[in-house]
Design a protein around this motif. Structure first.
Motif, mmCIF file in Angstrom:
data_model
loop_
_atom_site.group_PDB
_atom_site.id
_atom_site.type_symbol
_atom_site.label_atom_id
_atom_site.label_comp_id
_atom_site.label_asym_id
_atom_site.label_seq_id
_atom_site.Cartn_x
_atom_site.Cartn_y
_atom_site.Cartn_z
ATOM 1 N N GLY A 46 0.876 -1.128 -0.102
ATOM 2 C CA GLY A 46 -0.057 0.008 0.098
ATOM 3 C C GLY A 46 0.902 1.350 -0.100
ATOM 4 N N ALA A 47 0.384 2.093 1.092
ATOM 5 C CA ALA A 47 1.452 3.468 1.188
ATOM 6 C C ALA A 47 2.934 3.299 1.214
ATOM 7 N N GLU A 48 3.168 2.283 1.749
ATOM 8 C CA GLU A 48 4.525 1.989 1.743
ATOM 9 C C GLU A 48 5.207 1.738 0.524
ATOM 10 N N MET A 49 4.748 1.575 -0.660
ATOM 11 C CA MET A 49 5.098 1.264 -2.033
ATOM 12 C C MET A 49 5.439 2.569 -2.754
ATOM 13 N N VAL A 50 4.612 3.564 -2.171
ATOM 14 C CA VAL A 50 4.532 4.651 -2.945
ATOM 15 C C VAL A 50 5.458 5.960 -2.387
ATOM 16 N N ALA A 51 6.262 6.464 -3.285
ATOM 17 C CA ALA A 51 7.130 7.590 -2.767
ATOM 18 C C ALA A 51 6.563 8.942 -2.916
ATOM 19 N N PHE A 52 7.136 9.950 -2.056
ATOM 20 C CA PHE A 52 6.481 11.106 -1.734
ATOM 21 C C PHE A 52 7.901 11.759 -1.634
ATOM 22 N N LYS A 53 7.975 13.208 -2.055
ATOM 23 C CA LYS A 53 9.009 14.011 -1.919
ATOM 24 C C LYS A 53 8.462 15.325 -2.149
ATOM 25 N N GLN A 54 8.460 16.029 -1.112
ATOM 26 C CA GLN A 54 8.080 17.423 -1.095
ATOM 27 C C GLN A 54 8.630 18.433 -1.822
ATOM 28 N N SER A 55 8.158 19.306 -2.402
ATOM 29 C CA SER A 55 8.798 20.351 -3.435
ATOM 30 C C SER A 55 9.790 21.126 -2.501
ATOM 31 N N GLY A 56 10.700 21.735 -3.213
ATOM 32 C CA GLY A 56 11.789 22.673 -2.676
ATOM 33 C C GLY A 56 13.116 22.087 -2.234
ATOM 34 N N THR A 57 14.157 22.848 -2.149
ATOM 35 C CA THR A 57 15.369 22.432 -2.047
ATOM 36 C C THR A 57 15.878 21.857 -0.864
ATOM 37 N N GLY A 58 16.240 20.606 -0.713
ATOM 38 C CA GLY A 58 16.694 20.089 0.573
ATOM 39 C C GLY A 58 15.709 18.816 0.967
ATOM 40 N N ALA A 59 14.524 18.867 0.216
ATOM 41 C CA ALA A 59 13.278 17.836 0.549
ATOM 42 C C ALA A 59 14.115 16.346 0.309
ATOM 43 N N VAL A 60 13.590 15.329 1.312
ATOM 44 C CA VAL A 60 14.083 14.168 1.034
ATOM 45 C C VAL A 60 12.842 13.189 0.674
ATOM 46 N N ASP A 61 13.372 11.945 0.005
ATOM 47 C CA ASP A 61 12.222 11.109 -0.138
ATOM 48 C C ASP A 61 11.737 10.330 0.783
ATOM 49 N N ARG A 62 10.386 10.028 0.977
ATOM 50 C CA ARG A 62 9.822 9.298 2.064
ATOM 51 C C ARG A 62 8.808 8.535 1.345
ATOM 52 N N THR A 63 8.043 7.554 2.110
ATOM 53 C CA THR A 63 6.952 6.991 1.613
ATOM 54 C C THR A 63 5.513 7.862 1.825
ATOM 55 N N VAL A 64 4.458 7.575 1.034
ATOM 56 C CA VAL A 64 3.344 8.232 1.501
ATOM 57 C C VAL A 64 2.770 7.793 3.008
ATOM 58 N N LYS A 65 3.155 6.474 3.203
ATOM 59 C CA LYS A 65 2.740 6.259 4.645
ATOM 60 C C LYS A 65 3.376 7.093 5.667
ATOM 61 N N ALA A 66 4.362 7.481 5.673
ATOM 62 C CA ALA A 66 5.059 8.175 6.650
ATOM 63 C C ALA A 66 4.652 9.865 6.384
ATOM 64 N N LYS A 67 4.329 10.266 5.200
ATOM 65 C CA LYS A 67 3.873 11.569 5.280
ATOM 66 C C LYS A 67 2.369 11.489 5.814
ATOM 67 N N LEU A 68 1.699 10.627 5.478
ATOM 68 C CA LEU A 68 0.238 10.700 5.980
ATOM 69 C C LEU A 68 0.048 10.371 7.511
#
Length: 142
Positions: free
Chosen positions: A35-57
């Protein structure tokens, strides 16, 4: 898995079909690693890091995550209590009431909400007392 454009007469290999099924069913699962652990998320802007959608939610815990309706007439006691327990156990510090009114008729252990910030506005009422959490403020219960 490579992109595939199908034309009439295309033979689909079992490997490609199995990969497609794994992704499709994996995304719809709530099992660990799916599920959400399979989907990547990266906030816009300098210095943003890759996370999962699960971590963001998971940054905020909502009463709706535990089945609350928030209409002010349904008994949301169990959901508010479950949210409080999860906030205490997980160490998460943000409770989102989504600007709604939650009715509690059973005792809710508000000590579970110690050091939690209520964000998003909303109300919790036990039928006689109304606890207001304005949307422009963060209320720290301690």
């Amino acid at each position: 898995m490579a992109d595939t454009n199908f034309v009439p007469g295309t033979v689909v290999t079992s490997e490609w079909l199995n990969d497609t099924n794994a992704i499709t069913y994996g995304l719809s699962s709530t099992a660990s690693g799916k599920g959400a652990e399979m989907v990547a998320f990266k906030q816009s802007g300098t210095g943003a890091v890759d996370r999962t959608v699960k971590a963001k939610l998971g940054e905020r815990i909502s009463a709706k995550d535990y089945g609350a309706v928030g209409g002010g007439t349904n008994d949301d006691s169990a959901a508010i209590e479950a949210m409080g327990v999860e906030l205490k156990v997980s160490g998460n510090k943000y409770a989102d009431l989504a600007g709604l009114r939650y009715l509690t008729t059973a005792g809710v252990d508000f000590s579970n909400f110690n050091h939690v910030e209520f964000v998003g506005g909303g109300f919790i009422t036990n039928g006689t007392e109304l606890y207001n959490f304005p949307s422009d403020d963060h209320l720290l219960v301690s």
